[in-house]
Scaffold this motif. Structure first.
Motif, PDB file in Angstrom:
ATOM      1  N   SER A  88       0.815  -1.209   0.000  1.00  0.00           N
ATOM      2  CA  SER A  88       0.000   0.000   0.000  1.00  0.00           C
ATOM      3  C   SER A  88       0.855   1.268   0.000  1.00  0.00           C
ATOM      4  O   SER A  88       0.343   2.359  -0.190  1.00  0.00           O
ATOM      5  CB  SER A  88      -0.932   0.013   1.216  1.00  0.00           C
ATOM      6  N   SER A  89       2.152   1.117   0.185  1.00  0.00           N
ATOM      7  CA  SER A  89       3.042   2.269   0.170  1.00  0.00           C
ATOM      8  C   SER A  89       3.157   2.817  -1.242  1.00  0.00           C
ATOM      9  O   SER A  89       3.332   2.074  -2.195  1.00  0.00           O
ATOM     10  CB  SER A  89       4.419   1.872   0.691  1.00  0.00           C
ATOM     11  N   ARG A  90       3.062   4.126  -1.370  1.00  0.00           N
ATOM     12  CA  ARG A  90       3.103   4.752  -2.693  1.00  0.00           C
ATOM     13  C   ARG A  90       4.509   5.032  -3.182  1.00  0.00           C
ATOM     14  O   ARG A  90       4.717   5.266  -4.364  1.00  0.00           O
ATOM     15  CB  ARG A  90       2.323   6.064  -2.656  1.00  0.00           C
ATOM     16  N   TYR A  91       5.486   5.036  -2.296  1.00  0.00           N
ATOM     17  CA  TYR A  91       6.843   5.421  -2.671  1.00  0.00           C
ATOM     18  C   TYR A  91       7.848   4.369  -2.220  1.00  0.00           C
ATOM     19  O   TYR A  91       7.580   3.579  -1.312  1.00  0.00           O
ATOM     20  CB  TYR A  91       7.195   6.781  -2.064  1.00  0.00           C
ATOM     21  N   LEU A  92       9.007   4.424  -2.834  1.00  0.00           N
ATOM     22  CA  LEU A  92      10.090   3.524  -2.441  1.00  0.00           C
ATOM     23  C   LEU A  92      10.594   3.913  -1.060  1.00  0.00           C
ATOM     24  O   LEU A  92      10.658   5.086  -0.720  1.00  0.00           O
ATOM     25  CB  LEU A  92      11.248   3.624  -3.432  1.00  0.00           C
ATOM     26  N   ASN A  93      10.986   2.918  -0.269  1.00  0.00           N
ATOM     27  CA  ASN A  93      11.600   3.241   1.016  1.00  0.00           C
ATOM     28  C   ASN A  93      13.091   3.515   0.813  1.00  0.00           C
ATOM     29  O   ASN A  93      13.616   3.380  -0.293  1.00  0.00           O
ATOM     30  CB  ASN A  93      11.336   2.131   2.047  1.00  0.00           C
ATOM     31  N   GLN A  94      13.784   3.905   1.854  1.00  0.00           N
ATOM     32  CA  GLN A  94      15.193   4.300   1.750  1.00  0.00           C
ATOM     33  C   GLN A  94      16.075   3.153   1.263  1.00  0.00           C
ATOM     34  O   GLN A  94      17.016   3.364   0.506  1.00  0.00           O
ATOM     35  CB  GLN A  94      15.707   4.805   3.089  1.00  0.00           C
ATOM     36  N   VAL A  95      15.769   1.950   1.699  1.00  0.00           N
ATOM     37  CA  VAL A  95      16.568   0.797   1.295  1.00  0.00           C
ATOM     38  C   VAL A  95      16.402   0.554  -0.200  1.00  0.00           C
ATOM     39  O   VAL A  95      17.374   0.360  -0.928  1.00  0.00           O
ATOM     40  CB  VAL A  95      16.175  -0.460   2.096  1.00  0.00           C
ATOM     41  N   GLN A  96      15.167   0.594  -0.672  1.00  0.00           N
ATOM     42  CA  GLN A  96      14.908   0.383  -2.091  1.00  0.00           C
ATOM     43  C   GLN A  96      15.565   1.467  -2.939  1.00  0.00           C
ATOM     44  O   GLN A  96      16.134   1.181  -3.997  1.00  0.00           O
ATOM     45  CB  GLN A  96      13.402   0.353  -2.352  1.00  0.00           C
ATOM     46  N   LYS A  97      15.510   2.704  -2.469  1.00  0.00           N
ATOM     47  CA  LYS A  97      16.177   3.795  -3.193  1.00  0.00           C
ATOM     48  C   LYS A  97      17.685   3.572  -3.239  1.00  0.00           C
ATOM     49  O   LYS A  97      18.333   3.826  -4.258  1.00  0.00           O
ATOM     50  CB  LYS A  97      15.875   5.139  -2.527  1.00  0.00           C
ATOM     51  N   GLY A  98      18.258   3.101  -2.136  1.00  0.00           N
ATOM     52  CA  GLY A  98      19.690   2.836  -2.088  1.00  0.00           C
ATOM     53  C   GLY A  98      20.097   1.716  -3.026  1.00  0.00           C
ATOM     54  O   GLY A  98      21.105   1.821  -3.736  1.00  0.00           O
ATOM     55  N   VAL A  99      19.313   0.640  -3.050  1.00  0.00           N
ATOM     56  CA  VAL A  99      19.600  -0.476  -3.952  1.00  0.00           C
ATOM     57  C   VAL A  99      19.512  -0.008  -5.401  1.00  0.00           C
ATOM     58  O   VAL A  99      20.387  -0.300  -6.224  1.00  0.00           O
ATOM     59  CB  VAL A  99      18.640  -1.659  -3.695  1.00  0.00           C
ATOM     60  N   MET A 100      18.461   0.745  -5.715  1.00  0.00           N
ATOM     61  CA  MET A 100      18.269   1.220  -7.085  1.00  0.00           C
ATOM     62  C   MET A 100      19.406   2.150  -7.506  1.00  0.00           C
ATOM     63  O   MET A 100      19.928   2.043  -8.616  1.00  0.00           O
ATOM     64  CB  MET A 100      16.923   1.939  -7.196  1.00  0.00           C
ATOM     65  N   SER A 101      19.807   3.035  -6.625  1.00  0.00           N
ATOM     66  CA  SER A 101      20.887   3.969  -6.922  1.00  0.00           C
ATOM     67  C   SER A 101      22.200   3.228  -7.163  1.00  0.00           C
ATOM     68  O   SER A 101      22.942   3.537  -8.100  1.00  0.00           O
ATOM     69  CB  SER A 101      21.045   4.963  -5.776  1.00  0.00           C
ATOM     70  N   LEU A 102      22.482   2.241  -6.336  1.00  0.00           N
ATOM     71  CA  LEU A 102      23.722   1.487  -6.478  1.00  0.00           C
ATOM     72  C   LEU A 102      23.714   0.638  -7.750  1.00  0.00           C
ATOM     73  O   LEU A 102      24.710   0.570  -8.471  1.00  0.00           O
ATOM     74  CB  LEU A 102      23.953   0.616  -5.246  1.00  0.00           C
ATOM     75  N   LEU A 103      22.591   0.009  -8.060  1.00  0.00           N
ATOM     76  CA  LEU A 103      22.492  -0.764  -9.307  1.00  0.00           C
ATOM     77  C   LEU A 103      22.653   0.149 -10.522  1.00  0.00           C
ATOM     78  O   LEU A 103      23.309  -0.212 -11.499  1.00  0.00           O
ATOM     79  CB  LEU A 103      21.153  -1.507  -9.380  1.00  0.00           C
ATOM     80  N   GLN A 104      22.066   1.332 -10.447  1.00  0.00           N
ATOM     81  CA  GLN A 104      22.188   2.291 -11.548  1.00  0.00           C
ATOM     82  C   GLN A 104      23.643   2.733 -11.698  1.00  0.00           C
ATOM     83  O   GLN A 104      24.161   2.826 -12.813  1.00  0.00           O
ATOM     84  CB  GLN A 104      21.291   3.490 -11.294  1.00  0.00           C
ATOM     85  N   ASN A 105      24.304   2.980 -10.600  1.00  0.00           N
ATOM     86  CA  ASN A 105      25.709   3.376 -10.619  1.00  0.00           C
ATOM     87  C   ASN A 105      26.571   2.271 -11.220  1.00  0.00           C
ATOM     88  O   ASN A 105      27.445   2.528 -12.044  1.00  0.00           O
ATOM     89  CB  ASN A 105      26.175   3.720  -9.202  1.00  0.00           C
ATOM     90  N   MET A 106      26.301   1.032 -10.835  1.00  0.00           N
ATOM     91  CA  MET A 106      27.067  -0.090 -11.361  1.00  0.00           C
ATOM     92  C   MET A 106      26.803  -0.282 -12.859  1.00  0.00           C
ATOM     93  O   MET A 106      27.733  -0.540 -13.624  1.00  0.00           O
ATOM     94  CB  MET A 106      26.733  -1.367 -10.594  1.00  0.00           C
ATOM     95  N   ALA A 107      25.548  -0.154 -13.272  1.00  0.00           N
ATOM     96  CA  ALA A 107      25.220  -0.305 -14.692  1.00  0.00           C
ATOM     97  C   ALA A 107      25.872   0.798 -15.515  1.00  0.00           C
ATOM     98  O   ALA A 107      26.352   0.553 -16.621  1.00  0.00           O
ATOM     99  CB  ALA A 107      23.704  -0.307 -14.886  1.00  0.00           C
ATOM    100  N   SER A 108      25.914   2.006 -14.977  1.00  0.00           N
ATOM    101  CA  SER A 108      26.553   3.100 -15.708  1.00  0.00           C
ATOM    102  C   SER A 108      28.077   2.946 -15.748  1.00  0.00           C
ATOM    103  O   SER A 108      28.740   3.574 -16.550  1.00  0.00           O
ATOM    104  CB  SER A 108      26.172   4.452 -15.110  1.00  0.00           C
ATOM    105  N   ASN A 109      28.600   2.078 -14.886  1.00  0.00           N
ATOM    106  CA  ASN A 109      30.026   1.762 -14.891  1.00  0.00           C
ATOM    107  C   ASN A 109      30.294   0.519 -15.752  1.00  0.00           C
ATOM    108  O   ASN A 109      31.248  -0.196 -15.531  1.00  0.00           O
ATOM    109  CB  ASN A 109      30.519   1.538 -13.455  1.00  0.00           C
ATOM    110  N   SER A 110      29.399   0.259 -16.706  1.00  0.00           N
ATOM    111  CA  SER A 110      29.531  -0.837 -17.676  1.00  0.00           C
ATOM    112  C   SER A 110      29.390  -2.219 -17.079  1.00  0.00           C
ATOM    113  O   SER A 110      29.948  -3.180 -17.597  1.00  0.00           O
ATOM    114  CB  SER A 110      30.859  -0.745 -18.437  1.00  0.00           C
ATOM    115  N   SER A 111      28.632  -2.357 -16.013  1.00  0.00           N
ATOM    116  CA  SER A 111      28.404  -3.673 -15.433  1.00  0.00           C
ATOM    117  C   SER A 111      27.219  -4.330 -16.125  1.00  0.00           C
ATOM    118  O   SER A 111      26.063  -3.960 -15.914  1.00  0.00           O
ATOM    119  CB  SER A 111      28.127  -3.567 -13.935  1.00  0.00           C
ATOM    120  N   LEU A 112      27.523  -5.321 -16.943  1.00  0.00           N
ATOM    121  CA  LEU A 112      26.471  -6.053 -17.636  1.00  0.00           C
ATOM    122  C   LEU A 112      25.611  -6.831 -16.654  1.00  0.00           C
ATOM    123  O   LEU A 112      24.398  -6.938 -16.823  1.00  0.00           O
ATOM    124  CB  LEU A 112      27.096  -7.001 -18.666  1.00  0.00           C
ATOM    125  N   ARG A 113      26.219  -7.332 -15.588  1.00  0.00           N
ATOM    126  CA  ARG A 113      25.453  -8.088 -14.586  1.00  0.00           C
ATOM    127  C   ARG A 113      24.469  -7.179 -13.844  1.00  0.00           C
ATOM    128  O   ARG A 113      23.346  -7.577 -13.561  1.00  0.00           O
ATOM    129  CB  ARG A 113      26.409  -8.764 -13.619  1.00  0.00           C
TER     130      ARG A 113
END
Length: 165
Positions: A88-113
């Motif tokens: 029922s939560s409308r927004y991402l929590n802090q943990v989800q935002k952190g995971v998403m930010s880190l995955l985005q950072n890794m993908a932008s660093n050419s991480s195919l995984r």
């Protein structure tokens, strides 16, 4: 960190029976862990955490590799699974935002995984989006990150096709 990951995996089923106080404590701990993991990645992204050799194949599996990058991504997936909030939560929590930010950072660093992990997480949101205003979801945010990665030049065309197949 492997012991912590195993603990989270083992307690994932039990967390649904816990009260909100325990869930709040887990969210606080995971938020702190995500902050420290982000610092660790920034420190080591060009050395130990640099994207390892990943053969372009249709079944890139994160868990089957003993490299730091693969184990780090697997830990992020376990944390994301334990950070799932009330639907029922409308927004991402802090943990989800952190995971998403880190995955985005890794993908932008050419991480195919990492790019593959984002694509897998996004699920059907890569192709279909409902018109209702339910707010953000973890899957929708992953789809947005994958879509923005297609505009960047960090990943090869072959990698993009392989991940999307």
């Amino acid at each position: 960190m492997d012991g912590f990951r195993q603990h989270l995996e083992g307690n994932g089923a039990e967390s649904s029976n816990d009260n909100s106080g325990t869930d709040s404590l887990l969210t606080q701990v995971l938020t702190k862990v995500m902050g420290e993991l982000a610092k660790l990645y920034e420190c080591c992204k060009h050395d130990e955490m640099s994207p390892g050799v990943c053969v372009l194949q249709l079944d890139i599996v994160i868990e089957n590799d003993d490299g730091y990058e693969s184990r780090f991504l697997y830990l992020l997936q376990v944390i994301a699974n334990n950070a799932k909030d009330d639907s029922s939560s409308r927004y991402l929590n802090q943990v989800q935002k952190g995971v998403m930010s880190l995955l985005q950072n890794m993908a932008s660093n050419s991480s195919l995984r990492a790019f593959k992990a984002l694509t897998t997480t996004s699920g059907d949101y890569m192709f279909v989006r409902s018109n209702d205003n339910e707010g953000e979801s973890f899957e929708l945010e992953a789809a947005k990150v994958v879509a923005s990665a297609f505009d960047s030049d960090n990943l090869s065309d072959e990698a993009k096709v392989t991940v999307m197949c």
